[in-house]
Design an enzyme around this catalytic site. Sequence first.
Site, short mmCIF file in Angstrom:
data_model
loop_
_atom_site.label_atom_id
_atom_site.label_comp_id
_atom_site.label_asym_id
_atom_site.label_seq_id
_atom_site.Cartn_x
_atom_site.Cartn_y
_atom_site.Cartn_z
N SER A 82 -5.78 9.47 12.54
CA SER A 82 -4.94 10.67 12.56
C SER A 82 -5.74 11.92 12.93
CB SER A 82 -4.30 10.89 11.19
OG SER A 82 -3.61 9.73 10.78
N1 SAH Z 1 -5.65 5.93 7.84
C1 SAH Z 1 -6.12 5.49 9.14
C2 SAH Z 1 -5.04 5.69 10.18
C3 SAH Z 1 -4.63 4.38 10.68
S1 SAH Z 1 -3.18 4.32 11.68
C4 SAH Z 1 -7.41 6.15 9.52
O1 SAH Z 1 -7.87 7.06 8.80
O2 SAH Z 1 -8.02 5.75 10.51
C5 SAH Z 1 -2.15 3.33 10.64
C6 SAH Z 1 -2.67 1.97 10.28
O3 SAH Z 1 -1.66 1.35 9.49
C7 SAH Z 1 -2.93 1.05 11.45
O4 SAH Z 1 -4.25 0.60 11.41
C8 SAH Z 1 -1.95 -0.11 11.22
O5 SAH Z 1 -2.45 -1.36 11.59
C9 SAH Z 1 -1.72 -0.03 9.72
N2 SAH Z 1 -0.48 -0.63 9.23
C10 SAH Z 1 0.74 -0.65 9.82
N3 SAH Z 1 1.62 -1.29 9.05
C11 SAH Z 1 0.95 -1.71 7.94
C12 SAH Z 1 1.31 -2.44 6.77
N4 SAH Z 1 2.56 -2.89 6.58
N5 SAH Z 1 0.36 -2.68 5.85
C13 SAH Z 1 -0.91 -2.23 6.01
N6 SAH Z 1 -1.31 -1.55 7.10
C14 SAH Z 1 -0.40 -1.29 8.05
#
Ligand code: SAH
Length: 231
Positions: A82
């Site tokens: 993000s």
């Molecule tokens: N917090 C992260 C942002 C990641 S983007 C950072 O600081 O880099 C969102 C993430 O959520 C992605 O990696 C995606 O694979 C994950 N995601 C999506 N659906 C999910 C679920 N049901 N359970 C766990 N992770 C999930």
Amino acid sequence: MKSPCLILGAALLLVAAAPEDVHYDARREAMVKSQIAARGVTDPAVLRAMATVKRHLFVPEAYLADAYGDRPLPIGYGQTISQPYIVAYMTEIIRPRNEHRVLEIGAGSGYQAAILAEIVQKVCTIEIIPELGNAARERLRKLGCQNVEVRIADGYDGWPEQAPFDAIVVTAAAEHVPPPLLKQLKDGGRMIIPVGSPFLVQTLTLVEKKGGRITTNQLMPVRFVPFRRGP
Ligand code: SAH
């Protein structure tokens, strides 16, 4: 015995790395001032965490030059880390305290977890894409983040063995607030979650649990990658 060449190589690397670090430090400081404090984030613990955690260690090499830019960046597998301001804003809104246990859904690069880990006692983070989750775990271990646990699973079900949580941060856009997460939130706890249709604009929503009652507050339009389902 290690070859002198290796030792010399390592020494040169160390010398070469130093000015680069200074350069990233300056960019990180500028990021905190112009993107985060300037937009109204005031919690000193959050500003300190954003100034401490080296974001450039969480982005792919191809995006190093943009590591402190005012935008999300691709981290592979169609996912993103993000925008720095959004990370800071979401962290501040849950009112993190030293003694808190926090659950994150969507570990991605591990950056948001590392920011939380600077402030709270324990961070449990769940990632559904094994390659990303494993890489995040390894990165956090190398950085010495000992108070973060990474689990590979569908975060919809939360992490019952580690519950209850003082706060929950969801970093993927869900069409509704998953009931298991509500259940695992402590009374008096706060959850921040982008709610809305995948691929469209969603609403960053603050969910609070007080005296067993749930209240929600819509905060601002955001765009997150979709909350996936399945193993
Ligand atoms: N917090 C992260 C942002 C990641 S983007 C950072 O600081 O880099 C969102 C993430 O959520 C992605 O990696 C995606 O694979 C994950 N995601 C999506 N659906 C999910 C679920 N049901 N359970 C766990 N992770 C999930």
